[in-house]
Motif scaffolding. Structure first.
Motif, PDB file in Angstrom:
ATOM      1  N   ARG A  74      47.923  18.578  54.000  1.00 27.61           N
ATOM      2  CA  ARG A  74      48.317  19.800  53.290  1.00 27.61           C
ATOM      3  C   ARG A  74      48.691  19.457  51.853  1.00 27.61           C
ATOM      4  NH1 ARG A  74      50.693  20.601  58.291  1.00 27.61           N
ATOM      5  NH2 ARG A  74      52.712  19.884  57.563  1.00 27.61           N
ATOM      6  N   GLU A  75      48.152  20.211  50.954  1.00 22.90           N
ATOM      7  CA  GLU A  75      48.420  20.006  49.532  1.00 22.90           C
ATOM      8  C   GLU A  75      49.923  20.136  49.254  1.00 22.90           C
ATOM      9  OE1 GLU A  75      46.604  21.516  45.273  1.00 22.90           O
ATOM     10  OE2 GLU A  75      46.421  22.803  47.029  1.00 22.90           O
ATOM     11  N   GLY A  76      50.461  19.167  48.534  1.00 15.62           N
ATOM     12  CA  GLY A  76      51.864  19.191  48.139  1.00 15.62           C
ATOM     13  C   GLY A  76      52.837  18.732  49.210  1.00 15.62           C
ATOM     14  N   ASP A  77      52.346  18.405  50.394  1.00 19.60           N
ATOM     15  CA  ASP A  77      53.220  17.982  51.497  1.00 19.60           C
ATOM     16  C   ASP A  77      53.178  16.469  51.630  1.00 19.60           C
ATOM     17  OD1 ASP A  77      54.835  17.858  53.710  1.00 19.60           O
ATOM     18  OD2 ASP A  77      53.366  18.724  55.083  1.00 19.60           O
ATOM     19  N   ASN A  78      53.960  15.789  50.787  1.00 22.24           N
ATOM     20  CA  ASN A  78      54.015  14.332  50.837  1.00 22.24           C
ATOM     21  C   ASN A  78      55.091  13.894  51.816  1.00 22.24           C
ATOM     22  OD1 ASN A  78      52.030  14.066  48.811  1.00 22.24           O
ATOM     23  ND2 ASN A  78      53.585  14.510  47.277  1.00 22.24           N
ATOM     24  N   ARG A  79      54.807  12.845  52.529  1.00 24.48           N
ATOM     25  CA  ARG A  79      55.757  12.292  53.499  1.00 24.48           C
ATOM     26  C   ARG A  79      56.010  10.843  53.096  1.00 24.48           C
ATOM     27  NH1 ARG A  79      54.699  15.708  58.528  1.00 24.48           N
ATOM     28  NH2 ARG A  79      54.759  17.757  57.528  1.00 24.48           N
ATOM     29  N   GLN A  80      55.998   9.962  54.076  1.00 20.67           N
ATOM     30  CA  GLN A  80      56.145   8.543  53.762  1.00 20.67           C
ATOM     31  C   GLN A  80      54.976   8.090  52.889  1.00 20.67           C
ATOM     32  OE1 GLN A  80      56.630   6.100  57.196  1.00 20.67           O
ATOM     33  NE2 GLN A  80      56.807   4.216  56.026  1.00 20.67           N
ATOM     34  N   TYR A  85      45.083  15.615  50.966  1.00 20.25           N
ATOM     35  CA  TYR A  85      44.280  16.804  50.674  1.00 20.25           C
ATOM     36  C   TYR A  85      43.410  16.528  49.449  1.00 20.25           C
ATOM     37  CZ  TYR A  85      43.086  21.597  49.503  1.00 20.25           C
ATOM     38  OH  TYR A  85      42.398  22.745  49.209  1.00 20.25           O
ATOM     39  N   LYS A  86      42.113  16.680  49.604  1.00 19.48           N
ATOM     40  CA  LYS A  86      41.130  16.425  48.540  1.00 19.48           C
ATOM     41  C   LYS A  86      41.278  15.032  47.939  1.00 19.48           C
ATOM     42  CE  LYS A  86      40.128  21.161  47.289  1.00 19.48           C
ATOM     43  NZ  LYS A  86      39.958  22.138  46.224  1.00 19.48           N
ATOM     44  N   SER A  94      47.331   8.819  41.754  1.00 23.05           N
ATOM     45  CA  SER A  94      47.421   9.803  40.671  1.00 23.05           C
ATOM     46  C   SER A  94      48.157  11.102  41.008  1.00 23.05           C
ATOM     47  CB  SER A  94      46.014  10.156  40.179  1.00 23.05           C
ATOM     48  OG  SER A  94      45.305  10.843  41.178  1.00 23.05           O
ATOM     49  N   LEU A  95      48.641  11.272  42.236  1.00 21.52           N
ATOM     50  CA  LEU A  95      49.386  12.503  42.523  1.00 21.52           C
ATOM     51  C   LEU A  95      50.690  12.484  41.725  1.00 21.52           C
ATOM     52  CD1 LEU A  95      49.151  13.213  46.364  1.00 21.52           C
ATOM     53  CD2 LEU A  95      48.173  14.516  44.499  1.00 21.52           C
ATOM     54  N   PRO A  96      50.955  13.514  40.941  1.00 25.70           N
ATOM     55  CA  PRO A  96      52.135  13.498  40.080  1.00 25.70           C
ATOM     56  C   PRO A  96      53.464  13.580  40.822  1.00 25.70           C
ATOM     57  CG  PRO A  96      50.998  15.608  39.915  1.00 25.70           C
ATOM     58  CD  PRO A  96      50.159  14.710  40.767  1.00 25.70           C
TER      59      PRO A  96
END
Length: 159
Positions: A74-80, A85-86, A94-96
């Motif tokens: 899911r986009e924006g759902d970062n865990r450990q 997503y994509k 590179s995820l900000p």
């Protein structure tokens, strides 16, 4: 028409029926065979329509078993780990809104099928110093292919 008369008609179509209903027996054999075949095909559960659904479920199952402990799709759902997503086509690290290791931030490549194959097999060989511990890799080429297909399907919206 009684059941016995109907069975007699099917087995001996020229016996005891009015002249306009009589039909040569040679025409009944292909007709009965064709109708039986159609009934069999129409009544059987089609495996062709279920194949993509089964494959997608298999891909998701492998992802769940190997990756879902740390990653989501899911986009924006970062865990450990960061969300995937994509991920295909995205620059590594590179995820900000995720705190990557310095090794992953310094990785100078874009995720594609080949890079993901190697990384899922052995993360330390592709990006030495990454934070994917205790994960050491997925040995099965088939399972890695299923994970990548699942990640691709999530990005394209394929079931």
């Amino acid at each position: 028409m009684k059941r016995r008369q109907f069975i007699t008609f099917l087995t001996r179509p020229n016996a005891g029926w009015p002249q306009n209903l009589r039909m040569q027996h040679r025409y009944w054999v292909p007709l009965v065979a064709a109708l039986s075949g159609m009934a069999c095909v129409l009544s059987s559960h089609s495996s062709l329509s279920q194949e993509p659904v089964k494959e997608a479920a298999s891909e998701q199952q492998v992802f769940n078993n190997a990756c879902r402990t740390c990653h989501t799709i899911r986009e924006g759902d970062n865990r450990q780990g960061p969300n995937l997503y994509k991920v295909i086509g995205r620059k590594a690290g590179s995820l900000p809104d995720y705190s990557y290791s310095s090794a992953m931030k310094g990785a100078d490549f874009v995720w594609d099928d080949e890079k993901l194959q190697h990384f899922i097999a052995s993360p330390d060989e592709v990006v030495p110093g990454n934070n994917m511990k205790p994960y050491s890799g997925l040995g099965s080429t088939d399972d890695r292919t299923k994970v990548i297909a699942y990640l691709r399907s999530v990005a394209t919206g394929r079931p």
